[in-house]
Design an enzyme around this catalytic site. Structure first.
Site, PDB file in Angstrom:
ATOM      1  N   ARG A 142      -8.698  -6.135-101.113  1.00 53.96           N
ATOM      2  CA  ARG A 142      -8.727  -4.969-100.218  1.00 53.96           C
ATOM      3  C   ARG A 142      -8.656  -3.660-100.993  1.00 53.96           C
ATOM      4  NH1 ARG A 142      -6.972  -7.111 -94.708  1.00 53.96           N
ATOM      5  NH2 ARG A 142      -6.663  -5.015 -93.968  1.00 53.96           N
ATOM      6  N   TYR A 145     -11.140  -0.635-100.838  1.00 54.09           N
ATOM      7  CA  TYR A 145     -10.991   0.232 -99.666  1.00 54.09           C
ATOM      8  C   TYR A 145      -9.685   1.023 -99.760  1.00 54.09           C
ATOM      9  CZ  TYR A 145     -10.799   1.440 -94.649  1.00 54.09           C
ATOM     10  OH  TYR A 145     -10.726   2.101 -93.442  1.00 54.09           O
ATOM     11  N   ASN A 174      -5.528   0.966 -86.636  1.00 56.72           N
ATOM     12  CA  ASN A 174      -6.604   0.193 -85.972  1.00 56.72           C
ATOM     13  C   ASN A 174      -7.042   0.806 -84.642  1.00 56.72           C
ATOM     14  OD1 ASN A 174      -5.016  -1.593 -87.748  1.00 56.72           O
ATOM     15  ND2 ASN A 174      -6.550  -3.110 -87.156  1.00 56.72           N
ATOM     16  N   VAL A 188     -10.831  -7.127 -82.839  1.00 56.01           N
ATOM     17  CA  VAL A 188     -11.073  -6.877 -81.406  1.00 56.01           C
ATOM     18  C   VAL A 188     -12.489  -7.309 -81.020  1.00 56.01           C
ATOM     19  CG1 VAL A 188     -11.228  -5.115 -79.618  1.00 56.01           C
ATOM     20  CG2 VAL A 188      -9.354  -5.030 -81.263  1.00 56.01           C
ATOM     21  N   PHE A 191     -12.835 -11.224 -81.143  1.00 56.81           N
ATOM     22  CA  PHE A 191     -12.183 -11.953 -80.038  1.00 56.81           C
ATOM     23  C   PHE A 191     -12.952 -11.744 -78.724  1.00 56.81           C
ATOM     24  CE2 PHE A 191      -7.539 -12.279 -81.819  1.00 56.81           C
ATOM     25  CZ  PHE A 191      -8.022 -13.022 -82.889  1.00 56.81           C
ATOM     26  N   GLN A 209       1.054 -12.029 -87.432  1.00 53.31           N
ATOM     27  CA  GLN A 209       0.905 -10.688 -88.036  1.00 53.31           C
ATOM     28  C   GLN A 209       0.638  -9.697 -86.901  1.00 53.31           C
ATOM     29  OE1 GLN A 209      -1.353 -13.115 -88.177  1.00 53.31           O
ATOM     30  NE2 GLN A 209      -3.410 -12.450 -88.682  1.00 53.31           N
ATOM     31  N   GLN A 277       2.411  -6.610 -90.951  1.00 49.06           N
ATOM     32  CA  GLN A 277       2.825  -5.772 -89.821  1.00 49.06           C
ATOM     33  C   GLN A 277       2.260  -4.368 -89.996  1.00 49.06           C
ATOM     34  OE1 GLN A 277       7.104  -5.588 -89.883  1.00 49.06           O
ATOM     35  NE2 GLN A 277       7.184  -4.871 -91.987  1.00 49.06           N
TER      36      GLN A 277
HETATM   37  P1  NAD Z   1     -18.070   2.188 -88.957  1.00 45.46           P
HETATM   38  O1  NAD Z   1     -18.403   1.168 -89.999  1.00 45.46           O
HETATM   39  O2  NAD Z   1     -18.534   1.945 -87.567  1.00 45.46           O
HETATM   40  O3  NAD Z   1     -18.582   3.626 -89.381  1.00 45.46           O
HETATM   41  C1  NAD Z   1     -18.748   4.035 -90.704  1.00 45.46           C
HETATM   42  C2  NAD Z   1     -20.074   4.769 -90.792  1.00 45.46           C
HETATM   43  O4  NAD Z   1     -20.254   5.240 -92.141  1.00 45.46           O
HETATM   44  C3  NAD Z   1     -21.273   3.869 -90.479  1.00 45.46           C
HETATM   45  O5  NAD Z   1     -22.158   4.518 -89.604  1.00 45.46           O
HETATM   46  C4  NAD Z   1     -21.899   3.627 -91.845  1.00 45.46           C
HETATM   47  O6  NAD Z   1     -23.291   3.355 -91.761  1.00 45.46           O
HETATM   48  C5  NAD Z   1     -21.577   4.928 -92.552  1.00 45.46           C
HETATM   49  N1  NAD Z   1     -21.588   4.817 -94.015  1.00 45.46           N
HETATM   50  C6  NAD Z   1     -21.022   3.848 -94.778  1.00 45.46           C
HETATM   51  N2  NAD Z   1     -21.248   4.095 -96.078  1.00 45.46           N
HETATM   52  C7  NAD Z   1     -21.963   5.256 -96.136  1.00 45.46           C
HETATM   53  C8  NAD Z   1     -22.506   6.023 -97.190  1.00 45.46           C
HETATM   54  N3  NAD Z   1     -22.357   5.642 -98.483  1.00 45.46           N
HETATM   55  N4  NAD Z   1     -23.195   7.147 -96.885  1.00 45.46           N
HETATM   56  C9  NAD Z   1     -23.386   7.538 -95.592  1.00 45.46           C
HETATM   57  N5  NAD Z   1     -22.895   6.834 -94.547  1.00 45.46           N
HETATM   58  C10 NAD Z   1     -22.183   5.712 -94.820  1.00 45.46           C
HETATM   59  O7  NAD Z   1     -16.480   2.337 -89.005  1.00 45.46           O
HETATM   60  P2  NAD Z   1     -15.522   3.255 -88.120  1.00 45.46           P
HETATM   61  O8  NAD Z   1     -14.503   2.359 -87.513  1.00 45.46           O
HETATM   62  O9  NAD Z   1     -16.285   4.174 -87.264  1.00 45.46           O
HETATM   63  O10 NAD Z   1     -14.777   4.087 -89.263  1.00 45.46           O
HETATM   64  C11 NAD Z   1     -15.066   5.458 -89.515  1.00 45.46           C
HETATM   65  C12 NAD Z   1     -14.088   5.988 -90.554  1.00 45.46           C
HETATM   66  O11 NAD Z   1     -12.750   5.882 -90.055  1.00 45.46           O
HETATM   67  C13 NAD Z   1     -14.129   5.245 -91.884  1.00 45.46           C
HETATM   68  O12 NAD Z   1     -13.964   6.179 -92.934  1.00 45.46           O
HETATM   69  C14 NAD Z   1     -12.924   4.340 -91.812  1.00 45.46           C
HETATM   70  O13 NAD Z   1     -12.407   4.039 -93.070  1.00 45.46           O
HETATM   71  C15 NAD Z   1     -11.950   5.171 -90.988  1.00 45.46           C
HETATM   72  N6  NAD Z   1     -10.975   4.312 -90.289  1.00 45.46           N
HETATM   73  C16 NAD Z   1     -11.329   3.610 -89.173  1.00 45.46           C
HETATM   74  C17 NAD Z   1     -10.378   2.793 -88.575  1.00 45.46           C
HETATM   75  C18 NAD Z   1     -10.683   2.000 -87.335  1.00 45.46           C
HETATM   76  O14 NAD Z   1      -9.813   1.237 -86.899  1.00 45.46           O
HETATM   77  N7  NAD Z   1     -11.825   2.135 -86.701  1.00 45.46           N
HETATM   78  C19 NAD Z   1      -9.084   2.693 -89.108  1.00 45.46           C
HETATM   79  C20 NAD Z   1      -8.791   3.411 -90.255  1.00 45.46           C
HETATM   80  C21 NAD Z   1      -9.731   4.240 -90.844  1.00 45.46           C
HETATM   81  N1  UDP Z   2      -8.153 -11.481 -87.679  1.00 45.64           N
HETATM   82  C1  UDP Z   2      -8.116 -12.696 -87.017  1.00 45.64           C
HETATM   83  N2  UDP Z   2      -9.279 -13.197 -86.549  1.00 45.64           N
HETATM   84  C2  UDP Z   2     -10.476 -12.562 -86.676  1.00 45.64           C
HETATM   85  C3  UDP Z   2     -10.515 -11.313 -87.341  1.00 45.64           C
HETATM   86  C4  UDP Z   2      -9.328 -10.795 -87.839  1.00 45.64           C
HETATM   87  O1  UDP Z   2      -7.039 -13.301 -86.857  1.00 45.64           O
HETATM   88  O2  UDP Z   2     -11.501 -13.101 -86.206  1.00 45.64           O
HETATM   89  C5  UDP Z   2      -6.884 -10.897 -88.166  1.00 45.64           C
HETATM   90  C6  UDP Z   2      -6.905 -10.372 -89.592  1.00 45.64           C
HETATM   91  O3  UDP Z   2      -6.590 -11.414 -90.517  1.00 45.64           O
HETATM   92  C7  UDP Z   2      -5.835  -9.318 -89.549  1.00 45.64           C
HETATM   93  C8  UDP Z   2      -5.934  -8.750 -88.129  1.00 45.64           C
HETATM   94  O4  UDP Z   2      -6.622  -9.751 -87.365  1.00 45.64           O
HETATM   95  O5  UDP Z   2      -4.554  -9.891 -89.706  1.00 45.64           O
HETATM   96  C9  UDP Z   2      -6.711  -7.440 -88.038  1.00 45.64           C
HETATM   97  O6  UDP Z   2      -7.930  -7.608 -88.741  1.00 45.64           O
HETATM   98  P1  UDP Z   2      -9.096  -6.518 -88.791  1.00 45.64           P
HETATM   99  O7  UDP Z   2     -10.146  -7.076 -89.679  1.00 45.64           O
HETATM  100  O8  UDP Z   2      -9.477  -6.132 -87.422  1.00 45.64           O
HETATM  101  O9  UDP Z   2      -8.456  -5.212 -89.437  1.00 45.64           O
HETATM  102  P2  UDP Z   2      -7.352  -4.895 -90.566  1.00 45.64           P
HETATM  103  O10 UDP Z   2      -6.247  -4.280 -89.796  1.00 45.64           O
HETATM  104  O11 UDP Z   2      -6.896  -6.165 -91.244  1.00 45.64           O
HETATM  105  O12 UDP Z   2      -8.046  -3.985 -91.498  1.00 45.64           O
END
Ligand code: NAD
Ligand code: UDP
Length: 323
Positions: A142, A145, A174, A188, A191, A209, A277
């Site tokens: 991980r 990232y 999340n 999400v 599931f 978890q 967690q």
């Molecule tokens: P997503 O994958 O749907 O969106 C990411 C977007 O970035 C996509 O459209 C992808 O094509 C684009 N992208 C990826 N690499 C790129 C690059 N090199 N150049 C240009 N575009 C690029 O994911 P999301 O859930 O919408 O996440 C958006 C942001 O929020 C991300 O930075 C992610 O790390 C952050 N984030 C999201 C969550 C969440 O739960 N959704 C949680 C924590 C952080």
């Molecule tokens: N997970 C799971 N089943 C799935 C996908 C994810 O049990 O089909 C678990 C995963 O191992 C983690 C949690 O769900 O513990 C959340 O995973 P997700 O990939 O959505 O995001 P994360 O918070 O780990 O970045």
């Protein structure tokens, strides 16, 4: 006054909802994306709007634009996708931040950076306040990232201190909702799709978890409030819903709301470094932004399920073969 606003990753799940809100507010919006984990269908309803423009571009390469504000969201967010090409993932976070900050500095714009609860790693403090420095494995699967996002935060604060760049850093927990990619691999979407097809619900590990799930509309409110906050408030600030659920509880809710006959099945051990967690302490967001989420898990899941029922899955391409 109308602002020119750049949203990197603007065609993604969160980015497309943000573009919707900004276009609706009458701002002049530039959506930049390389479509790695998204597709045009997320923003095609905006393409004809006079105040919306789409640029296919990769943030690891510099770009020159005149804007007033930047939301830096470009980065794959789902573990299978960000682990598919980890070197590209860390380049996207780090070079993307450098390019966005260079642009921001040149044109004297404000930048809001989308960081993540992953900066806390597998946390030993619960819930996680912004002051917690985290427990991240720098060499695990991980890390591309987590460490990329940590380095991007460092860059934000160094450009702020060294060059006076106007920054805002949000740590997103999340978030889920309509327009999550069906083949995204996050819990999400997995599931819901499994439940709708009456297939086994795939639990990793024992399902004990926990995660805290925020509905997308609440999160976008937080983005807008943070961009509008006084300049002294750089963050980092946690944005997430403090409601904490085990992954097994999430599976049970999805089964109940879909009326599915799916069974919950443990298909594999917990992936390496998967946090046990996660729950945001949102005291700071409440105090500084007057922000807190309003949509509870079951309500948000119902809206998300409705969206997944409405889409034609054959129109989506799996971003990577990693699922
Ligand atoms: P997503 O994958 O749907 O969106 C990411 C977007 O970035 C996509 O459209 C992808 O094509 C684009 N992208 C990826 N690499 C790129 C690059 N090199 N150049 C240009 N575009 C690029 O994911 P999301 O859930 O919408 O996440 C958006 C942001 O929020 C991300 O930075 C992610 O790390 C952050 N984030 C999201 C969550 C969440 O739960 N959704 C949680 C924590 C952080
Ligand atoms: N997970 C799971 N089943 C799935 C996908 C994810 O049990 O089909 C678990 C995963 O191992 C983690 C949690 O769900 O513990 C959340 O995973 P997700 O990939 O959505 O995001 P994360 O918070 O780990 O970045």
């Amino acid at each position: 006054m109308i602002k020119r606003i750049l949203v990197t990753g603007g065609a993604g799940f969160l980015g497309s909802h943000l573009c919707d809100r900004l276009v609706r507010a009458g701002q002049d919006v530039i959506c930049l994306d390389n479509f790695f984990t998204s597709q045009k269908s997320n923003i095609e309803h905006l393409l004809d709007c006079h105040n919306f423009e789409l640029i296919r571009h990769d943030v690891t390469h510099p770009i020159f634009l005149e804007v007033d504000e930047v939301y830096n969201l470009a980065c794959p967010a789902s573990p299978p996708h960000y682990q598919y090409n980890p070197i590209k993932t860390i380049k996207t976070s780090v070079l993307g931040a450098i390019n966005v900050l260079g642009l921001t500095k040149r044109v004297n714009a404000k930048v809001l950076h989308a960081s993540t609860s992953e900066v806390y790693g597998d946390p030993t403090v619960h819930p996680q306040p912004e002051s917690y420095r985290g427990n991240v494995n720098p060499i695990g699967p991980r890390a591309c990232y987590d460490e990329g996002k940590r380095a991007a935060e460092t860059l934000m604060f160094d450009y702020h201190r060294q060059n006076g760049v106007n920054i805002r850093v949000v740590r997103i927990f999340n978030t889920y909702g309509p327009r999550m990619h069906p083949y995204d691999g996050r819990v999400v979407s997995n599931f819901i799709l499994q439940a709708l097809a009456d297939k086994d619900i795939t639990i990793y590990g024992d399902g004990q978890q926990t995660r805290s799930f925020c509905f997308v509309d609440d999160l976008i409110d937080g983005f807008l409030k943070m961009m509008g906050a006084p300049d002294e408030f750089t963050g980092p600030v946690n944005l997430g819903n403090p409601g904490e659920f085990t992954i097994r509880e999430l599976a049970e809710h999805v089964i109940e709301l879909t009326g599915s006959s799916s069974k919950i099945v443990k298909v594999r051990e917990l992936p390496e470094d998967d946090p046990l967690q996660r729950q945001p302490d949102i005291t700071l967001a409440r105090e500084k932004l007057d922000w807190e989420p309003h949509i509870q898990l079951k309500e948000g899941l119902a809206k998300t399920i409705e969206w997944f029922q409405s889409v034609d899955l054959s129109k989506f391409r799996a971003p990577t073969p990693n699922l």
